[in-house]
Design a protein around this motif. Structure first.
Motif, PDB file in Angstrom:
ATOM      1  N   THR A  84       2.483  10.947  -3.618  1.00 56.97           N
ATOM      2  CA  THR A  84       3.400  11.968  -3.101  1.00 56.97           C
ATOM      3  C   THR A  84       4.382  12.453  -4.163  1.00 56.97           C
ATOM      4  O   THR A  84       4.582  13.652  -4.332  1.00 56.97           O
ATOM      5  N   ASN A  85       5.001  11.510  -4.874  1.00 54.03           N
ATOM      6  CA  ASN A  85       6.115  11.876  -5.768  1.00 54.03           C
ATOM      7  C   ASN A  85       5.772  11.851  -7.245  1.00 54.03           C
ATOM      8  O   ASN A  85       6.592  12.243  -8.061  1.00 54.03           O
ATOM      9  N   GLY A  86       4.609  11.349  -7.593  1.00 55.21           N
ATOM     10  CA  GLY A  86       4.320  11.116  -9.002  1.00 55.21           C
ATOM     11  C   GLY A  86       5.024   9.840  -9.441  1.00 55.21           C
ATOM     12  O   GLY A  86       5.736   9.200  -8.638  1.00 55.21           O
ATOM     13  N   HIS A  87       4.837   9.459 -10.706  1.00 55.76           N
ATOM     14  CA  HIS A  87       5.467   8.235 -11.195  1.00 55.76           C
ATOM     15  C   HIS A  87       5.554   8.356 -12.704  1.00 55.76           C
ATOM     16  O   HIS A  87       4.519   8.499 -13.363  1.00 55.76           O
ATOM     17  N   VAL A 103       0.839  -1.210   0.000  1.00 56.51           N
ATOM     18  CA  VAL A 103       0.000   0.000   0.000  1.00 56.51           C
ATOM     19  C   VAL A 103       0.877   1.264   0.000  1.00 56.51           C
ATOM     20  O   VAL A 103       0.539   2.282  -0.596  1.00 56.51           O
ATOM     21  N   GLN A 104       2.037   1.150   0.655  1.00 53.92           N
ATOM     22  CA  GLN A 104       2.987   2.264   0.697  1.00 53.92           C
ATOM     23  C   GLN A 104       3.328   2.763  -0.715  1.00 53.92           C
ATOM     24  O   GLN A 104       3.548   3.959  -0.928  1.00 53.92           O
ATOM     25  N   HIS A 105       3.361   1.837  -1.685  1.00 53.73           N
ATOM     26  CA  HIS A 105       3.699   2.233  -3.060  1.00 53.73           C
ATOM     27  C   HIS A 105       2.683   3.241  -3.598  1.00 53.73           C
ATOM     28  O   HIS A 105       3.055   4.227  -4.239  1.00 53.73           O
ATOM     29  N   PHE A 106       1.401   3.035  -3.304  1.00 48.63           N
ATOM     30  CA  PHE A 106       0.369   3.960  -3.788  1.00 48.63           C
ATOM     31  C   PHE A 106       0.538   5.323  -3.113  1.00 48.63           C
ATOM     32  O   PHE A 106       0.414   6.366  -3.744  1.00 48.63           O
ATOM     33  N   TYR A 107       0.843   5.263  -1.807  1.00 47.15           N
ATOM     34  CA  TYR A 107       1.105   6.501  -1.062  1.00 47.15           C
ATOM     35  C   TYR A 107       2.267   7.258  -1.726  1.00 47.15           C
ATOM     36  O   TYR A 107       2.180   8.465  -1.963  1.00 47.15           O
ATOM     37  N   ASP A 108       3.327   6.535  -2.051  1.00 48.00           N
ATOM     38  CA  ASP A 108       4.517   7.176  -2.634  1.00 48.00           C
ATOM     39  C   ASP A 108       4.235   7.744  -4.019  1.00 48.00           C
ATOM     40  O   ASP A 108       4.742   8.806  -4.372  1.00 48.00           O
ATOM     41  N   VAL A 109       3.434   7.031  -4.826  1.00 44.00           N
ATOM     42  CA  VAL A 109       3.121   7.526  -6.170  1.00 44.00           C
ATOM     43  C   VAL A 109       2.328   8.834  -6.057  1.00 44.00           C
ATOM     44  O   VAL A 109       2.576   9.792  -6.790  1.00 44.00           O
ATOM     45  N   ILE A 137       5.314   9.622 -16.126  1.00 49.37           N
ATOM     46  CA  ILE A 137       4.683  10.846 -16.625  1.00 49.37           C
ATOM     47  C   ILE A 137       3.548  11.333 -15.722  1.00 49.37           C
ATOM     48  O   ILE A 137       2.973  12.376 -15.972  1.00 49.37           O
ATOM     49  N   MET A 138       3.192  10.564 -14.700  1.00 50.92           N
ATOM     50  CA  MET A 138       2.137  11.044 -13.784  1.00 50.92           C
ATOM     51  C   MET A 138       2.760  12.014 -12.776  1.00 50.92           C
ATOM     52  O   MET A 138       3.736  11.694 -12.129  1.00 50.92           O
ATOM     53  N   TYR A 139       2.171  13.189 -12.659  1.00 56.48           N
ATOM     54  CA  TYR A 139       2.740  14.193 -11.771  1.00 56.48           C
ATOM     55  C   TYR A 139       2.298  13.957 -10.326  1.00 56.48           C
ATOM     56  O   TYR A 139       1.365  13.214 -10.068  1.00 56.48           O
ATOM     57  N   SER A 140       3.031  14.637  -9.426  1.00 55.01           N
ATOM     58  CA  SER A 140       2.774  14.470  -7.991  1.00 55.01           C
ATOM     59  C   SER A 140       1.463  15.142  -7.581  1.00 55.01           C
ATOM     60  O   SER A 140       1.097  16.182  -8.113  1.00 55.01           O
ATOM     61  N   TYR A 141       0.798  14.529  -6.619  1.00 55.56           N
ATOM     62  CA  TYR A 141      -0.431  15.127  -6.070  1.00 55.56           C
ATOM     63  C   TYR A 141      -0.191  15.635  -4.654  1.00 55.56           C
ATOM     64  O   TYR A 141      -1.137  15.880  -3.913  1.00 55.56           O
ATOM     65  N   ALA A 142       1.096  15.797  -4.284  1.00 50.57           N
ATOM     66  CA  ALA A 142       1.432  16.158  -2.903  1.00 50.57           C
ATOM     67  C   ALA A 142       0.786  17.468  -2.464  1.00 50.57           C
ATOM     68  O   ALA A 142       0.420  17.625  -1.313  1.00 50.57           O
ATOM     69  N   ASN A 143       0.649  18.416  -3.387  1.00 47.04           N
ATOM     70  CA  ASN A 143       0.085  19.700  -2.950  1.00 47.04           C
ATOM     71  C   ASN A 143      -1.440  19.721  -3.024  1.00 47.04           C
ATOM     72  O   ASN A 143      -2.053  20.711  -2.687  1.00 47.04           O
ATOM     73  N   ARG A 144      -2.034  18.634  -3.479  1.00 46.59           N
ATOM     74  CA  ARG A 144      -3.498  18.596  -3.522  1.00 46.59           C
ATOM     75  C   ARG A 144      -4.088  17.564  -2.567  1.00 46.59           C
ATOM     76  O   ARG A 144      -5.223  17.683  -2.144  1.00 46.59           O
ATOM     77  N   VAL A 145      -3.299  16.543  -2.264  1.00 45.72           N
ATOM     78  CA  VAL A 145      -3.814  15.471  -1.403  1.00 45.72           C
ATOM     79  C   VAL A 145      -2.936  15.397  -0.145  1.00 45.72           C
ATOM     80  O   VAL A 145      -1.750  15.094  -0.232  1.00 45.72           O
TER      81      VAL A 145
END
Ligand code: HEC
Length: 162
Positions: A114-117, A106-112, A119-127
């Protein structure tokens, strides 16, 4: 008579203003000696680590709500990677139901999130971190919903199938 009253009120008002102007006070602005120093080890508020919340129905519902807002445009409600944006030409993400992602912690989804993956950008500033865990738990539930096996059920649940 009227005029005297007006003068009196005027004098009171002015007097009040003067008092305030003369009161001792902290000046709002004073120049800093140099740039403010950020103490080492300080994290931005939104990046403060949170404890992994226990998986409850409330957490899953919150995860579902946030997932629908932020992730379904590409990943779709099912998590198969065929969201509306993808149908309009955005590169498709992998389905959450492939073996590699089913086996990912589950940590992997959390990290994606946070950091993006790739071409997917990070959602850290929205979530926010807690909501990242909620979404991550919901993705796991989505995966289970598509790949459940009879063997995963308790004997009582299996009995209810018949
Ligand atoms: C604008 C489209 C888009 C949105 C919105 C989006 N993603 Fe993605 N996501 C992608 C793409 C594209 C990939 C594949 C990236 C790559 O491999 O280069 C991906 C990959 C992933 C992966 C798989 C990573 C891996 O190991 O292969 C996960 C998990 C994921 N996204 C979760 C999320 C979550 C959770 C959200 C919502 C907070 C979200 N995504 C929102 C486009 C999106």
């Amino acid at each position: 008579m009227k005029r005297t009253l007006l003068l009196f009120v005027g004098a009171m008002a002015l007097g009040g203003c003067d008092d305030m102007a003369l009161q001792p006070k902290q000046k709002a602005y004073f120049p800093l000696a140099g740039p403010a120093e950020v103490p080492s080890g300080t994290a931005e508020f939104r990046e403060m680590p949170v404890e992994v919340p226990p998986v409850t129905m409330a957490l899953l519902e919150r995860g579902q709500e946030r997932f629908r807002i932020y992730c379904t445009p590409c990943h779709s409600e099912l998590g198969d990677g065929r969201g509306m944006v993808v149908q309009r030409g955005f590169p498709p993400p992998p389905s959450y139901h492939i073996e590699r992602l089913r086996e990912a912690p589950v940590q992997h989804f959390y990290d994606v999130i946070t950091n993006g993956h790739g071409i997917m950008y990070s959602y850290a500033n929205r979530v926010q971190p807690r909501d990242r865990w909620a979404i991550a738990a919901y993705i796991r539930a989505l995966q289970r919903s598509q790949n459940g096996k009879v063997a995963d059920l308790t004997p009582t649940e299996r009995g209810a199938l018949q």
